[in-house]
Scaffold this motif. Structure first.
Motif, PDB file in Angstrom:
ATOM      1  N   TYR A  10      14.450  21.770 -22.280  1.00  0.00           N
ATOM      2  CA  TYR A  10      15.173  23.632 -21.381  1.00  0.00           C
ATOM      3  C   TYR A  10      16.778  23.654 -22.009  1.00  0.00           C
ATOM      4  CZ  TYR A  10      10.371  24.099 -19.858  1.00  0.00           C
ATOM      5  OH  TYR A  10       8.131  23.880 -20.090  1.00  0.00           O
ATOM      6  N   LEU A  11      17.310  22.977 -20.925  1.00  0.00           N
ATOM      7  CA  LEU A  11      18.657  22.679 -21.523  1.00  0.00           C
ATOM      8  C   LEU A  11      19.158  23.100 -22.786  1.00  0.00           C
ATOM      9  CD1 LEU A  11      21.304  23.233 -19.434  1.00  0.00           C
ATOM     10  CD2 LEU A  11      21.014  20.900 -19.231  1.00  0.00           C
ATOM     11  N   THR A  12      18.981  21.481 -23.629  1.00  0.00           N
ATOM     12  CA  THR A  12      19.024  21.918 -24.697  1.00  0.00           C
ATOM     13  C   THR A  12      18.566  23.469 -25.469  1.00  0.00           C
ATOM     14  OG1 THR A  12      18.843  19.343 -24.711  1.00  0.00           O
ATOM     15  CG2 THR A  12      18.259  20.433 -27.081  1.00  0.00           C
ATOM     16  N   TYR A  13      17.271  23.990 -25.386  1.00  0.00           N
ATOM     17  CA  TYR A  13      16.541  25.075 -26.067  1.00  0.00           C
ATOM     18  C   TYR A  13      17.926  26.269 -25.614  1.00  0.00           C
ATOM     19  CZ  TYR A  13      12.188  22.365 -27.086  1.00  0.00           C
ATOM     20  OH  TYR A  13      11.649  21.954 -27.862  1.00  0.00           O
ATOM     21  N   TYR A  14      18.261  26.467 -23.846  1.00  0.00           N
ATOM     22  CA  TYR A  14      19.374  27.122 -23.851  1.00  0.00           C
ATOM     23  C   TYR A  14      20.398  27.595 -24.423  1.00  0.00           C
ATOM     24  CZ  TYR A  14      22.037  30.338 -20.519  1.00  0.00           C
ATOM     25  OH  TYR A  14      23.005  31.513 -20.224  1.00  0.00           O
ATOM     26  N   SER A  83      16.644  33.503 -24.737  1.00  0.00           N
ATOM     27  CA  SER A  83      17.529  33.171 -23.607  1.00  0.00           C
ATOM     28  C   SER A  83      17.980  32.907 -22.205  1.00  0.00           C
ATOM     29  CB  SER A  83      19.277  33.193 -23.993  1.00  0.00           C
ATOM     30  OG  SER A  83      19.646  33.700 -25.677  1.00  0.00           O
ATOM     31  N   VAL A  84      17.202  34.203 -21.624  1.00  0.00           N
ATOM     32  CA  VAL A  84      16.577  34.517 -20.717  1.00  0.00           C
ATOM     33  C   VAL A  84      15.623  33.281 -20.118  1.00  0.00           C
ATOM     34  CG1 VAL A  84      15.979  36.060 -18.338  1.00  0.00           C
ATOM     35  CG2 VAL A  84      18.056  36.566 -20.142  1.00  0.00           C
ATOM     36  N   ARG A  85      14.945  33.744 -20.490  1.00  0.00           N
ATOM     37  CA  ARG A  85      13.200  32.319 -20.699  1.00  0.00           C
ATOM     38  C   ARG A  85      13.810  31.656 -20.004  1.00  0.00           C
ATOM     39  NH1 ARG A  85      10.934  33.998 -24.326  1.00  0.00           N
ATOM     40  NH2 ARG A  85       9.462  35.996 -23.043  1.00  0.00           N
ATOM     41  N   MET A  86      14.296  30.601 -21.137  1.00  0.00           N
ATOM     42  CA  MET A  86      14.929  29.322 -21.376  1.00  0.00           C
ATOM     43  C   MET A  86      16.166  29.118 -19.622  1.00  0.00           C
ATOM     44  SD  MET A  86      13.543  27.045 -23.487  1.00  0.00           S
ATOM     45  CE  MET A  86      12.230  28.570 -23.096  1.00  0.00           C
ATOM     46  N   PHE A  87      16.355  29.959 -19.195  1.00  0.00           N
ATOM     47  CA  PHE A  87      17.748  29.827 -18.655  1.00  0.00           C
ATOM     48  C   PHE A  87      16.757  29.835 -16.664  1.00  0.00           C
ATOM     49  CE2 PHE A  87      19.258  32.552 -14.706  1.00  0.00           C
ATOM     50  CZ  PHE A  87      20.097  31.338 -14.877  1.00  0.00           C
ATOM     51  N   ILE A  90      15.644  26.506 -15.967  1.00  0.00           N
ATOM     52  CA  ILE A  90      16.760  25.997 -15.364  1.00  0.00           C
ATOM     53  C   ILE A  90      17.211  26.076 -13.814  1.00  0.00           C
ATOM     54  CG2 ILE A  90      17.029  24.643 -17.416  1.00  0.00           C
ATOM     55  CD1 ILE A  90      19.852  25.999 -17.845  1.00  0.00           C
ATOM     56  N   ALA A  91      17.049  27.236 -13.369  1.00  0.00           N
ATOM     57  CA  ALA A  91      17.597  27.594 -12.527  1.00  0.00           C
ATOM     58  C   ALA A  91      17.767  27.198 -11.340  1.00  0.00           C
ATOM     59  CB  ALA A  91      16.984  29.652 -12.371  1.00  0.00           C
ATOM     60  N   ALA A  92      16.608  26.570 -10.767  1.00  0.00           N
ATOM     61  CA  ALA A  92      16.385  26.283 -10.037  1.00  0.00           C
ATOM     62  C   ALA A  92      16.889  25.656  -9.582  1.00  0.00           C
ATOM     63  CB  ALA A  92      14.753  25.873  -9.828  1.00  0.00           C
ATOM     64  N   SER A  93      17.663  24.368 -10.973  1.00  0.00           N
ATOM     65  CA  SER A  93      18.046  23.279 -10.711  1.00  0.00           C
ATOM     66  C   SER A  93      19.631  23.587 -10.104  1.00  0.00           C
ATOM     67  CB  SER A  93      18.083  22.061 -11.959  1.00  0.00           C
ATOM     68  OG  SER A  93      16.720  22.062 -11.771  1.00  0.00           O
ATOM     69  N   LEU A  94      20.212  24.630 -10.792  1.00  0.00           N
ATOM     70  CA  LEU A  94      21.398  24.645 -10.940  1.00  0.00           C
ATOM     71  C   LEU A  94      22.623  24.823  -9.158  1.00  0.00           C
ATOM     72  CD1 LEU A  94      21.979  27.719 -13.379  1.00  0.00           C
ATOM     73  CD2 LEU A  94      22.179  24.747 -13.660  1.00  0.00           C
ATOM     74  N   TYR A 153      31.815  37.164 -22.925  1.00  0.00           N
ATOM     75  CA  TYR A 153      30.907  37.277 -22.087  1.00  0.00           C
ATOM     76  C   TYR A 153      29.545  38.068 -22.434  1.00  0.00           C
ATOM     77  CZ  TYR A 153      33.309  37.923 -17.427  1.00  0.00           C
ATOM     78  OH  TYR A 153      33.815  36.864 -16.451  1.00  0.00           O
ATOM     79  N   LEU A 154      28.420  37.503 -22.433  1.00  0.00           N
ATOM     80  CA  LEU A 154      27.240  37.642 -23.497  1.00  0.00           C
ATOM     81  C   LEU A 154      25.884  38.141 -22.628  1.00  0.00           C
ATOM     82  CD1 LEU A 154      25.414  38.374 -25.589  1.00  0.00           C
ATOM     83  CD2 LEU A 154      24.584  35.994 -25.188  1.00  0.00           C
ATOM     84  N   CYS A 155      25.789  39.419 -22.057  1.00  0.00           N
ATOM     85  CA  CYS A 155      24.879  40.079 -21.378  1.00  0.00           C
ATOM     86  C   CYS A 155      23.611  39.280 -21.692  1.00  0.00           C
ATOM     87  CB  CYS A 155      25.277  42.022 -20.831  1.00  0.00           C
ATOM     88  SG  CYS A 155      24.524  42.727 -20.380  1.00  0.00           S
ATOM     89  N   LEU A 156      23.380  39.438 -20.563  1.00  0.00           N
ATOM     90  CA  LEU A 156      21.885  38.615 -21.002  1.00  0.00           C
ATOM     91  C   LEU A 156      20.831  39.707 -19.634  1.00  0.00           C
ATOM     92  CD1 LEU A 156      22.177  34.813 -20.039  1.00  0.00           C
ATOM     93  CD2 LEU A 156      21.958  36.094 -21.642  1.00  0.00           C
ATOM     94  N   SER A 157      21.294  40.215 -18.641  1.00  0.00           N
ATOM     95  CA  SER A 157      20.392  41.319 -18.463  1.00  0.00           C
ATOM     96  C   SER A 157      20.648  42.418 -17.047  1.00  0.00           C
ATOM     97  CB  SER A 157      19.745  40.570 -17.689  1.00  0.00           C
ATOM     98  OG  SER A 157      18.795  41.467 -16.168  1.00  0.00           O
TER      99      SER A 157
END
Length: 214
Positions: A10-14, A83-87, A90-94, A153-157
């Motif tokens: 998932y990190l690779t895909y992001y 990008s948001v879906r892949m993020f 991994i969000a819980a591990s950050l 910066y890339l705006c994701l949301s």
């Protein structure tokens, strides 16, 4: 046991998704921005090829993370949905932090960042820093700059404005050259999730300190 990027799909895909944005996104006709985008994608391609070590820190949250699920949900319906879906995977591990020795009290529950790749990131890499910034709705992020660092910066949301010079929606790229003072504000009702890239010398990336301007 040493883990590398190949052990975290998932990190690779992001990271691959971020590479897509810097390869296929528009520089708006600016040669300077185009040069920065090329620098980011060359370094990111090198990281993906080298498959660096991944070090998972102890997950840490900040008060602004109460807005994270909302930011992700909004991002799922925008141009950066992949990008948001892949993020989100991994969000819980950050580990979220502030990055400043002295944080304004009004900002401590409205902002946090997490370094995903870099000298201190999940993916250990010395030539580029990539990470995410989460801002609560109706937030003013004070003016600041970065010594020796070119930032984008890339705006994701969500939506934001920088230096009151326009409104940026998901899919927008914002460019800040070294030493450029920039102040960010977010929309009144929704949080803002940004992907950031820092480019500079290995020394500048390893020893970066952040301070607010008065």
């Amino acid at each position: 046991m040493t883990c590398t990027l190949k052990d975290y799909p998932y990190l690779t895909y992001y990271l691959q998704d971020i590479l897509f944005w810097y390869r296929n996104g528009s520089a708006g006709g600016s040669k300077i921005i185009n040069s920065h985008m090329k620098h980011v994608r060359v370094a990111l391609k090198q990281a993906l090829k080298q498959c660096p070590e991944v070090v998972l820190p102890e997950a840490q949250s900040k008060p602004v993370c109460f807005h994270l699920d909302r930011a992700v949900d909004n991002g799922m319906h925008g141009p950066a949905a992949g990008s948001v879906r892949m993020f989100s995977r991994i969000a819980a591990s950050l580990s979220w932090g502030y990055g400043y020795e002295r944080m304004p009290k009004k900002l401590s529950d409205r902002y946090a960042y997490s370094e995903l790749m870099g000298p201190c990131g999940l993916v250990r890499f010395d030539k580029l820093i990539l990470g995410v910034v989460l801002l609560a709705p109706d937030t003013v992020y004070p003016a600041h700059s970065h010594a020796g660092i070119t930032e984008s910066y890339l705006c994701l949301s969500g939506t934001l404005s920088q230096n009151d010079a326009g409104v940026y929606a998901p899919g927008s790229l914002i460019y800040n050259p070294p030493e450029h003072s920039h102040r960010i504000t977010t929309g009144r009702t929704e949080p803002c999730l940004l992907s950031y890239a820092w480019a500079g010398s290995e020394e500048a990336l390893a020893n970066q300190t952040m301070t607010f301007k008065r």
